[in-house]
Design a protein around this motif. Structure first.
Motif, PDB file in Angstrom:
ATOM      1  N   LEU A  57       0.838  -1.192   0.000  1.00 17.45           N
ATOM      2  CA  LEU A  57       0.000   0.000   0.000  1.00 17.45           C
ATOM      3  C   LEU A  57       0.876   1.246   0.000  1.00 17.45           C
ATOM      4  N   ASP A  58       0.327   2.308  -0.522  1.00 19.00           N
ATOM      5  CA  ASP A  58       1.063   3.568  -0.454  1.00 19.00           C
ATOM      6  C   ASP A  58       1.013   4.078   0.995  1.00 19.00           C
ATOM      7  N   PRO A  59       1.895   4.959   1.407  1.00 17.80           N
ATOM      8  CA  PRO A  59       1.977   5.422   2.800  1.00 17.80           C
ATOM      9  C   PRO A  59       0.666   6.024   3.330  1.00 17.80           C
ATOM     10  N   ALA A  60      -0.070   6.722   2.524  1.00 16.73           N
ATOM     11  CA  ALA A  60      -1.326   7.321   2.979  1.00 16.73           C
ATOM     12  C   ALA A  60      -2.347   6.229   3.314  1.00 16.73           C
ATOM     13  N   ALA A  61      -2.419   5.197   2.511  1.00 12.43           N
ATOM     14  CA  ALA A  61      -3.351   4.100   2.770  1.00 12.43           C
ATOM     15  C   ALA A  61      -2.934   3.312   4.013  1.00 12.43           C
ATOM     16  N   GLU A  62      -1.626   3.144   4.217  1.00 12.59           N
ATOM     17  CA  GLU A  62      -1.133   2.451   5.413  1.00 12.59           C
ATOM     18  C   GLU A  62      -1.480   3.241   6.672  1.00 12.59           C
ATOM     19  N   ARG A  63      -1.336   4.570   6.610  1.00 11.34           N
ATOM     20  CA  ARG A  63      -1.697   5.398   7.765  1.00 11.34           C
ATOM     21  C   ARG A  63      -3.193   5.300   8.049  1.00 11.34           C
ATOM     22  N   LEU A  64      -3.994   5.311   6.995  1.00 15.75           N
ATOM     23  CA  LEU A  64      -5.439   5.196   7.155  1.00 15.75           C
ATOM     24  C   LEU A  64      -5.810   3.827   7.742  1.00 15.75           C
ATOM     25  N   GLN A  65      -5.148   2.779   7.267  1.00 12.44           N
ATOM     26  CA  GLN A  65      -5.415   1.441   7.779  1.00 12.44           C
ATOM     27  C   GLN A  65      -5.028   1.333   9.257  1.00 12.44           C
ATOM     28  N   ALA A  66      -3.897   1.893   9.644  1.00  8.35           N
ATOM     29  CA  ALA A  66      -3.466   1.874  11.039  1.00  8.35           C
ATOM     30  C   ALA A  66      -4.437   2.672  11.912  1.00  8.35           C
ATOM     31  N   LYS A  67      -4.898   3.790  11.395  1.00 10.34           N
ATOM     32  CA  LYS A  67      -5.852   4.619  12.132  1.00 10.34           C
ATOM     33  C   LYS A  67      -7.159   3.864  12.350  1.00 10.34           C
ATOM     34  N   LEU A  68      -7.642   3.169  11.339  1.00 13.84           N
ATOM     35  CA  LEU A  68      -8.870   2.394  11.465  1.00 13.84           C
ATOM     36  C   LEU A  68      -8.705   1.235  12.442  1.00 13.84           C
ATOM     37  N   LYS A  69      -7.536   0.607  12.447  1.00 15.17           N
ATOM     38  CA  LYS A  69      -7.279  -0.477  13.409  1.00 15.17           C
ATOM     39  C   LYS A  69      -7.328   0.050  14.835  1.00 15.17           C
ATOM     40  N   ARG A  70      -6.729   1.213  15.076  1.00 18.87           N
ATOM     41  CA  ARG A  70      -6.779   1.816  16.413  1.00 18.87           C
ATOM     42  C   ARG A  70      -8.216   2.169  16.801  1.00 18.87           C
ATOM     43  N   LEU A  71      -8.980   2.679  15.862  1.00 17.88           N
ATOM     44  CA  LEU A  71     -10.369   3.038  16.126  1.00 17.88           C
ATOM     45  C   LEU A  71     -11.195   1.800  16.489  1.00 17.88           C
ATOM     46  N   VAL A  72     -11.002   0.729  15.768  1.00 21.46           N
ATOM     47  CA  VAL A  72     -11.729  -0.507  16.060  1.00 21.46           C
ATOM     48  C   VAL A  72     -11.321  -1.049  17.426  1.00 21.46           C
ATOM     49  N   LEU A  73     -10.029  -1.012  17.753  1.00 18.14           N
ATOM     50  CA  LEU A  73      -9.557  -1.479  19.051  1.00 18.14           C
ATOM     51  C   LEU A  73     -10.146  -0.627  20.174  1.00 18.14           C
ATOM     52  N   PHE A  74     -10.141   0.677  20.027  1.00 21.38           N
ATOM     53  CA  PHE A  74     -10.692   1.581  21.040  1.00 21.38           C
ATOM     54  C   PHE A  74     -12.194   1.342  21.213  1.00 21.38           C
ATOM     55  N   SER A  75     -12.909   1.188  20.107  1.00 16.83           N
ATOM     56  CA  SER A  75     -14.357   0.938  20.181  1.00 16.83           C
ATOM     57  C   SER A  75     -14.646  -0.393  20.860  1.00 16.83           C
ATOM     58  N   SER A  76     -13.836  -1.390  20.600  1.00 14.49           N
ATOM     59  CA  SER A  76     -14.029  -2.696  21.239  1.00 14.49           C
ATOM     60  C   SER A  76     -13.790  -2.610  22.740  1.00 14.49           C
ATOM     61  N   LEU A  77     -12.766  -1.869  23.141  1.00 13.10           N
ATOM     62  CA  LEU A  77     -12.492  -1.704  24.572  1.00 13.10           C
ATOM     63  C   LEU A  77     -13.638  -0.978  25.270  1.00 13.10           C
ATOM     64  N   ILE A  78     -14.176   0.040  24.634  1.00 13.66           N
ATOM     65  CA  ILE A  78     -15.314   0.763  25.208  1.00 13.66           C
ATOM     66  C   ILE A  78     -16.517  -0.173  25.339  1.00 13.66           C
ATOM     67  N   MET A  79     -16.772  -0.998  24.338  1.00 17.41           N
ATOM     68  CA  MET A  79     -17.891  -1.937  24.374  1.00 17.41           C
ATOM     69  C   MET A  79     -17.716  -2.947  25.511  1.00 17.41           C
ATOM     70  N   VAL A  80     -16.528  -3.490  25.677  1.00 16.51           N
ATOM     71  CA  VAL A  80     -16.266  -4.454  26.751  1.00 16.51           C
ATOM     72  C   VAL A  80     -16.445  -3.784  28.110  1.00 16.51           C
ATOM     73  N   ALA A  81     -15.945  -2.560  28.273  1.00 11.46           N
ATOM     74  CA  ALA A  81     -16.101  -1.843  29.539  1.00 11.46           C
ATOM     75  C   ALA A  81     -17.585  -1.596  29.833  1.00 11.46           C
ATOM     76  N   GLY A  82     -18.371  -1.267  28.831  1.00 13.55           N
ATOM     77  CA  GLY A  82     -19.805  -1.061  29.019  1.00 13.55           C
ATOM     78  C   GLY A  82     -20.513  -2.341  29.431  1.00 13.55           C
ATOM     79  N   LEU A  83     -20.171  -3.455  28.810  1.00 17.49           N
ATOM     80  CA  LEU A  83     -20.781  -4.735  29.177  1.00 17.49           C
ATOM     81  C   LEU A  83     -20.419  -5.132  30.600  1.00 17.49           C
ATOM     82  N   VAL A  84     -19.171  -4.912  30.995  1.00 12.09           N
ATOM     83  CA  VAL A  84     -18.761  -5.218  32.364  1.00 12.09           C
ATOM     84  C   VAL A  84     -19.548  -4.356  33.351  1.00 12.09           C
ATOM     85  N   ALA A  85     -19.737  -3.085  33.030  1.00  8.87           N
ATOM     86  CA  ALA A  85     -20.493  -2.198  33.914  1.00  8.87           C
ATOM     87  C   ALA A  85     -21.949  -2.643  34.037  1.00  8.87           C
ATOM     88  N   VAL A  86     -22.570  -3.038  32.940  1.00  8.39           N
ATOM     89  CA  VAL A  86     -23.969  -3.466  32.972  1.00  8.39           C
ATOM     90  C   VAL A  86     -24.120  -4.746  33.787  1.00  8.39           C
TER      91      VAL A  86
END
Length: 119
Positions: free
Chosen positions: A14-43
């Motif tokens: 991939l070109d560098p811009a696409a790699e940065r976008l892919q890394a950013k999306l991976k971080r976003l998915v990881l952060f969203s998953s952590l928030i979801m797990v924390a919410g389920l634990v709280a409930v």
């Protein structure tokens, strides 16, 4: 499936811009998953807390702490009973009249009486 040569083809880097976008999306998915797990634990924690708190308050007077005998009138017929904390309520029928008796559940002492009279 119709083009078996497609699996053998090497992926192009991939070109560098696409790699940065892919890394950013991976971080976003990881952060969203952590928030979801924390919410389920709280409930689930809140549900478990409520279930345990309700069962503790409902059994304020255990069977061992209840009075062994409670005296009502000789011709009284007990229609219903209800325990609320350390108080025992009995609806009794004496002849044709009904009364609500309030007892201390641990001692069996009569605390109050409410007679129901017809109008």
């Amino acid at each position: 499936m119709s083009d078996p040569a497609f699996d053998d083809e090497k992926e192009k880097p991939l070109d560098p811009a696409a790699e940065r976008l892919q890394a950013k999306l991976k971080r976003l998915v990881l952060f969203s998953s952590l928030i979801m797990v924390a919410g389920l634990v709280a409930v689930f924690s809140a549900i478990i807390y409520k279930v345990n708190a309700r069962s503790d308050s409902a059994s304020a007077v255990s069977g061992a702490q209840m009075a062994a005998t409670i005296s009502v009138g000789p011709d009284a017929r007990v229609l219903s009973t209800q325990v609320d904390g350390a108080r025992l309520f009995m609806l009794v029928e004496e002849g044709t009249a009904r009364a609500l008796l309030q007892f201390d559940a641990t001692t069996g002492k009569l605390l109050g009486r409410t007679d129901f009279v017809p109008r």
